[in-house]
Motif scaffolding. Structure first.
Motif, PDB file in Angstrom:
ATOM      1  N   GLU A 277       0.867  -1.205   0.000  1.00  3.84           N
ATOM      2  CA  GLU A 277       0.000   0.000   0.000  1.00  3.84           C
ATOM      3  C   GLU A 277       0.891   1.238   0.000  1.00  3.84           C
ATOM      4  O   GLU A 277       1.800   1.341   0.831  1.00  3.84           O
ATOM      5  N   ASP A 278       0.656   2.157  -0.933  1.00  2.00           N
ATOM      6  CA  ASP A 278       1.506   3.349  -1.002  1.00  2.00           C
ATOM      7  C   ASP A 278       0.932   4.542  -0.254  1.00  2.00           C
ATOM      8  O   ASP A 278       1.597   5.565  -0.124  1.00  2.00           O
TER       9      ASP A 278
ATOM     10  N   ASP B 114      -3.067  -3.111  -2.433  1.00  2.80           N
ATOM     11  CA  ASP B 114      -3.629  -1.907  -3.056  1.00  2.80           C
ATOM     12  C   ASP B 114      -3.513  -2.069  -4.574  1.00  2.80           C
ATOM     13  O   ASP B 114      -2.616  -2.759  -5.070  1.00  2.80           O
TER      14      ASP B 114
ATOM     15  N   GLN C 153      -3.836   0.781  -6.946  1.00  2.00           N
ATOM     16  CA  GLN C 153      -3.091   1.930  -7.482  1.00  2.00           C
ATOM     17  C   GLN C 153      -1.773   2.061  -6.739  1.00  2.00           C
ATOM     18  O   GLN C 153      -1.726   2.561  -5.618  1.00  2.00           O
ATOM     19  N   LEU C 154      -0.705   1.600  -7.386  1.00  2.00           N
ATOM     20  CA  LEU C 154       0.621   1.539  -6.755  1.00  2.00           C
ATOM     21  C   LEU C 154       1.676   2.068  -7.717  1.00  2.00           C
ATOM     22  O   LEU C 154       1.532   1.905  -8.932  1.00  2.00           O
TER      23      LEU C 154
ATOM     24  N   LYS D 178     -12.122   0.415  -0.397  1.00  5.48           N
ATOM     25  CA  LYS D 178     -11.830   1.542   0.476  1.00  5.48           C
ATOM     26  C   LYS D 178     -13.022   2.491   0.437  1.00  5.48           C
ATOM     27  O   LYS D 178     -13.728   2.532  -0.567  1.00  5.48           O
TER      28      LYS D 178
HETATM   29 MN    MN Z   1      -2.472   3.430  -3.793  1.00  7.92          MN
END
Ligand code: MN
Length: 130
Positions: A10-11, A54, A56-57, A106
């Motif tokens: 997770e970013d 996640d 979107q990384l 989320k």
């Molecule tokens: Mn992300």
């Protein structure tokens, strides 16, 4: 739930903090990676019981990470739960096609999060790993 090792890829620091907080509160050991490449490397090395991923990384998105983890024998069978804010029609199917086991949207709901992933973790009473 017996203590497990869970890798969170997770970013977003806030999301990472929340998931780590909730899972550590239940006694689990947390490993974290903040981009797709690091996530794959950590998963292959540590072989966690579960991966929270996640979508979107940086470097590699979650779909690419899942596909790659499914290619390596040492990570092929680890449950992967996609954690994503994408609410696009068809996104769940896209996650499943890339090899994830399940999908959580989320924002993380602190009241239900641990229960949502409980079924993917070893049960209390399982014999300890030899
Ligand atoms: Mn992300």
């Amino acid at each position: 739930m017996k203590p497990s090792t869970i890798l969170i890829i997770e970013d977003n620091a806030q999301n990472l903090y929340l998931m780590r907080f909730l899972l550590e509160h239940h006694g689990h050991t947390i490993l974290a990676a903040m981009d797709g490449r690091e996530g794959i490397a950590t998963a292959r090395k540590a072989r966690p019981d579960l991966i929270l991923l996640d979508i979107q990384l940086p470097l590699l998105d979650g779909h690419a990470v899942a596909r790659e983890l499914r290619l390596h024998p040492e990570t092929q069978t680890i449950p992967i739960i996609a954690v994503t804010s994408y609410a696009m029609p068809g996104d769940r199917e896209k996650c499943m096609q890339s090899g994830t086991t399940d999908y959580i949207e989320k924002p993380i709901d602190p009241d239900s999060f641990v229960d949502r992933i409980r079924k993917y973790l070893p049960e209390i009473g399982d014999p300890p790993d030899a």
